[in-house]
Design a protein around this motif. Structure first.
Motif, PDB file in Angstrom:
ATOM      1  N   GLU A 125      35.530 -44.900  41.140  1.00 10.99           N
ATOM      2  CA  GLU A 125      36.121 -45.768  40.114  1.00 10.99           C
ATOM      3  C   GLU A 125      35.053 -46.406  39.242  1.00 10.99           C
ATOM      4  N   LYS A 126      33.878 -46.691  39.809  1.00 15.61           N
ATOM      5  CA  LYS A 126      32.812 -47.307  39.007  1.00 15.61           C
ATOM      6  C   LYS A 126      32.288 -46.340  37.931  1.00 15.61           C
ATOM      7  N   ASP A 127      32.489 -45.021  38.154  1.00 14.41           N
ATOM      8  CA  ASP A 127      32.096 -44.046  37.128  1.00 14.41           C
ATOM      9  C   ASP A 127      32.937 -44.191  35.868  1.00 14.41           C
ATOM     10  N   PHE A 128      34.122 -44.790  36.024  1.00 17.60           N
ATOM     11  CA  PHE A 128      35.036 -44.962  34.884  1.00 17.60           C
ATOM     12  C   PHE A 128      34.632 -46.148  34.003  1.00 17.60           C
ATOM     13  N   ASP A 129      33.587 -46.884  34.418  1.00 16.62           N
ATOM     14  CA  ASP A 129      33.121 -48.016  33.598  1.00 16.62           C
ATOM     15  C   ASP A 129      32.506 -47.550  32.290  1.00 16.62           C
ATOM     16  N   GLN A 130      31.874 -46.366  32.318  1.00 14.17           N
ATOM     17  CA  GLN A 130      31.247 -45.824  31.115  1.00 14.17           C
ATOM     18  C   GLN A 130      31.795 -44.426  30.852  1.00 14.17           C
ATOM     19  N   LEU A 131      32.478 -44.276  29.705  1.00 13.10           N
ATOM     20  CA  LEU A 131      33.076 -42.985  29.349  1.00 13.10           C
ATOM     21  C   LEU A 131      32.510 -42.493  28.022  1.00 13.10           C
ATOM     22  N   ASN A 132      32.433 -41.183  27.874  1.00 15.49           N
ATOM     23  CA  ASN A 132      32.069 -40.552  26.604  1.00 15.49           C
ATOM     24  C   ASN A 132      33.273 -39.785  26.074  1.00 15.49           C
ATOM     25  N   VAL A 133      33.511 -39.888  24.772  1.00 15.90           N
ATOM     26  CA  VAL A 133      34.643 -39.190  24.145  1.00 15.90           C
ATOM     27  C   VAL A 133      34.136 -38.444  22.918  1.00 15.90           C
ATOM     28  N   ASP A 134      34.597 -37.216  22.756  1.00 13.89           N
ATOM     29  CA  ASP A 134      34.230 -36.433  21.574  1.00 13.89           C
ATOM     30  C   ASP A 134      35.262 -35.328  21.376  1.00 13.89           C
ATOM     31  N   THR A 135      35.168 -34.638  20.235  1.00 12.41           N
ATOM     32  CA  THR A 135      36.087 -33.538  19.933  1.00 12.41           C
ATOM     33  C   THR A 135      35.305 -32.275  19.607  1.00 12.41           C
ATOM     34  N   THR A 136      35.954 -31.143  19.777  1.00  5.60           N
ATOM     35  CA  THR A 136      35.406 -29.853  19.372  1.00  5.60           C
ATOM     36  C   THR A 136      36.549 -28.995  18.863  1.00  5.60           C
ATOM     37  N   VAL A 137      36.236 -27.776  18.442  1.00 12.50           N
ATOM     38  CA  VAL A 137      37.260 -26.850  17.948  1.00 12.50           C
ATOM     39  C   VAL A 137      37.439 -25.722  18.956  1.00 12.50           C
ATOM     40  N   GLN A 138      38.677 -25.516  19.361  1.00  9.21           N
ATOM     41  CA  GLN A 138      39.018 -24.370  20.203  1.00  9.21           C
ATOM     42  C   GLN A 138      39.532 -23.266  19.280  1.00  9.21           C
ATOM     43  N   GLU A 139      38.726 -22.234  19.123  1.00  8.01           N
ATOM     44  CA  GLU A 139      39.077 -21.170  18.182  1.00  8.01           C
ATOM     45  C   GLU A 139      40.127 -20.235  18.775  1.00  8.01           C
ATOM     46  N   LYS A 140      41.006 -19.756  17.917  1.00  5.40           N
ATOM     47  CA  LYS A 140      42.052 -18.822  18.319  1.00  5.40           C
ATOM     48  C   LYS A 140      41.526 -17.389  18.183  1.00  5.40           C
ATOM     49  N   ALA A 141      42.111 -16.480  18.952  1.00  6.94           N
ATOM     50  CA  ALA A 141      41.691 -15.075  18.924  1.00  6.94           C
ATOM     51  C   ALA A 141      42.325 -14.376  17.720  1.00  6.94           C
ATOM     52  N   ILE A 142      41.792 -14.666  16.520  1.00  6.74           N
ATOM     53  CA  ILE A 142      42.272 -14.016  15.293  1.00  6.74           C
ATOM     54  C   ILE A 142      41.068 -13.499  14.516  1.00  6.74           C
ATOM     55  N   SER A 143      41.309 -12.513  13.665  1.00  6.97           N
ATOM     56  CA  SER A 143      40.234 -12.032  12.793  1.00  6.97           C
ATOM     57  C   SER A 143      40.080 -12.997  11.623  1.00  6.97           C
ATOM     58  N   PHE A 144      38.931 -12.931  10.947  1.00  2.00           N
ATOM     59  CA  PHE A 144      38.698 -13.824   9.816  1.00  2.00           C
ATOM     60  C   PHE A 144      39.749 -13.558   8.738  1.00  2.00           C
ATOM     61  N   PRO A 145      40.496 -14.586   8.325  1.00  2.00           N
ATOM     62  CA  PRO A 145      41.629 -14.349   7.411  1.00  2.00           C
ATOM     63  C   PRO A 145      41.185 -14.129   5.962  1.00  2.00           C
ATOM     64  N   THR A 146      41.693 -13.061   5.369  1.00  2.00           N
ATOM     65  CA  THR A 146      41.558 -12.839   3.923  1.00  2.00           C
ATOM     66  C   THR A 146      42.956 -12.567   3.378  1.00  2.00           C
ATOM     67  N   ASP A 147      43.147 -12.802   2.091  1.00  2.00           N
ATOM     68  CA  ASP A 147      44.465 -12.605   1.487  1.00  2.00           C
ATOM     69  C   ASP A 147      44.955 -11.175   1.662  1.00  2.00           C
ATOM     70  N   ALA A 148      44.056 -10.215   1.447  1.00  2.00           N
ATOM     71  CA  ALA A 148      44.450  -8.805   1.523  1.00  2.00           C
ATOM     72  C   ALA A 148      44.940  -8.441   2.929  1.00  2.00           C
ATOM     73  N   LYS A 149      44.202  -8.871   3.953  1.00  2.00           N
ATOM     74  CA  LYS A 149      44.602  -8.568   5.332  1.00  2.00           C
ATOM     75  C   LYS A 149      45.933  -9.224   5.683  1.00  2.00           C
ATOM     76  N   LEU A 150      46.131 -10.463   5.228  1.00  2.00           N
ATOM     77  CA  LEU A 150      47.384 -11.170   5.525  1.00  2.00           C
ATOM     78  C   LEU A 150      48.573 -10.492   4.854  1.00  2.00           C
ATOM     79  N   TYR A 151      48.407 -10.074   3.584  1.00  2.00           N
ATOM     80  CA  TYR A 151      49.496  -9.388   2.881  1.00  2.00           C
ATOM     81  C   TYR A 151      49.854  -8.084   3.592  1.00  2.00           C
ATOM     82  N   TYR A 152      48.827  -7.332   3.997  1.00  2.00           N
ATOM     83  CA  TYR A 152      49.064  -6.041   4.647  1.00  2.00           C
ATOM     84  C   TYR A 152      49.772  -6.214   5.998  1.00  2.00           C
TER      85      TYR A 152
END
Length: 444
Positions: free
Chosen positions: A132-159
């Motif tokens: 419980e004493k470990d909960f006295d000091q906490l670190n918080v941050d964010t990151t990006v969880q990338e999805k399994a998709i190819s890099f989006p371009t208009d042409a690929k999306l239309y097709y």
């Protein structure tokens, strides 16, 4: 008559001092079974597989960064995996089909997957590694969880959208005037070749042609009479959204099979844009245990995720946070609880107490944890479907990280024993220098 040989159980095969055996004993499997059984029907359908087997395979998958197929195959080869999953005897055949793991995650849902994470945190607490004493000091941050998709371009999306609409229209019995199956593929190939050769006017012309083909098919299906299936209706809404979006539009469509994907720019030099969702994480500053993690959609500002992150960590551990250390991205945060939020600014540390500066400098310890989650615990490229899949992948990645820490705790006594054996064999036992710095000085 010769005496019969006794059937060997797993306990007679394995070493009971192995870290994976100790780890399996640290987890309260009965508590998990009681909570997860509620997700199963008592009468309908065939009997399900054992809950400990299914949960154990999920834990092992994220501990060792394996796919569903590989972890099921390695289960047959490894007696320690089988013991961890609750087997009494060694199995020589696959316990389940790998697709059962996907269905299990879908059946459990967001809240039940969090129960699996709570149990891992509780196991660390019962093993006296998280206090419980470990909960006295906490670190918080964010990151990006990338999805399994190819890099989006208009042409690929239309097709891709055109291809899906034609396929669904055929299944629905809708006769199209033209499917553009071959000319669209030819236009996509030309667009790619022109863009590679930096002939951008020609490339844009091919992109416009693909958009025209998609618009014709979209209007053709819209005009068709008869009741359309739900899947086709939802795909038509996505097609309309894709046709209307422009460079300045907000909430763009970046993937056909994963429309929940967002474009997130975090100012990284090597990767300007990332496509996925934002994940916030809470860790203990003293010893780097993950005590809270969740996925956020809508690309929220970091400061607007702080309140829910701390509340989630307090709910999981039933402890109250006292000090929370965050970076400058959390200025103007939405947290109004009892914990003290310290925004770390390296330029303004001179006039602060040394005891506080020590913990402010520890805030950066959360960064390598994100690195380990991405490289070792499957957070880098999320393969699970939908928004539920985003949250499930993040929570199970945190489970895998904490389990690896517990594994290392149980492995440490074995390493210490091996060190003493080596010290006695290869070193002068009365040499303090050898023992301290591990310098090889063979005995005479």
């Amino acid at each position: 008559m010769k005496p019969r040989e006794k059937e060997k159980t797993l306990e007679t095969i394995i070493n009971k001092a192995h870290p994976l055996v100790k780890l399996s004993e640290a987890i309260n499997w009965k508590n998990l079974e009681e909570k997860l059984t509620k997700k199963y029907s008592e009468r309908m359908g065939a009997p399900g597989k054992g809950i400990r087997l299914m949960v154990g395979l999920q834990y092992l998958k994220y501990m060792y960064n394996e796919s569903d197929e590989m972890i099921v195959q390695k289960f047959v080869e490894n007696p320690y995996y089988q013991y961890f999953c609750g087997n009494e005897y060694f199995e020589h055949s696959l316990p389940i089909d790998s697709s059962s793991m996907t269905r299990f995650r879908g059946r459990m849902g967001k809240e039940t997957i969090e129960e699996m994470f709570k149990e891992v945190v509780r196991s660390a607490s019962m093993s006296k590694q998280l206090k419980e004493k470990d909960f006295d000091q906490l670190n918080v941050d964010t990151t990006v969880q990338e999805k399994a998709i190819s890099f989006p371009t208009d042409a690929k999306l239309y097709y891709k959208m055109l291809k899906d609409l034609v396929k669904l229209a055929k299944e629905d019995g809708i006769n199209l005037r033209q499917s553009y199956k071959f000319v669209s593929k030819k236009a996509l190939t030309k667009q790619s070749n022109y863009a590679h050769a930096r002939q951008m006017n020609r490339s844009r012309k091919m992109t416009k042609k693909l958009k025209t083909y998609l618009g014709r098919v979209y209007r053709d299906i819209q005009k068709s009479s008869g009741q359309k299936k739900e899947e086709l209706q939802s795909k038509l809404l996505l097609a309309e959204r894709l046709l209307k979006q422009s460079k300045e539009s907000k909430n763009k469509l970046y993937s056909i099979h994963a429309p929940e994907v967002e474009c997130i720019s975090k100012g990284k030099a090597h990767k300007r844009y990332e496509f996925g969702c934002k994940v916030s994480m809470v860790t203990t500053s003293r010893n780097n245990w993950i005590v809270g993690i969740e996925a956020h959609h809508g690309n929220p500002y970091d400061g607007h995720t702080l309140k829910s992150s701390i509340e989630k960590a307090e709910e999981i551990t039933n402890w109250r946070a006292k000090n929370v250390n965050v970076d400058l991205g959390y200025r103007g945060h939405d947290y109004d609880g009892q914990a003290q939020v310290n925004i770390v600014n390296r330029l303004k540390m001179k006039n602060k107490a040394k005891s506080l500066v020590k913990w402010l400098k520890r805030r950066s310890a959360i960064e390598p944890i994100f690195g380990h989650l991405k490289s070792d615990n499957r957070l880098e490229r999320n393969l699970l479907k939908g928004k539920e899949g985003d949250h499930t992948n993040a929570v199970l990645a945190a489970c895998g990280f904490n389990l690896r820490k517990l594994y290392a705790v149980f492995l440490l006594p074995i390493l210490e024993w091996l060190k003493k054996q080596l010290m006695g064999k290869y070193f002068h036992q009365d040499s303090i220098l050898s023992e301290k710095y591990f310098v090889f000085t063979p005995n005479n």
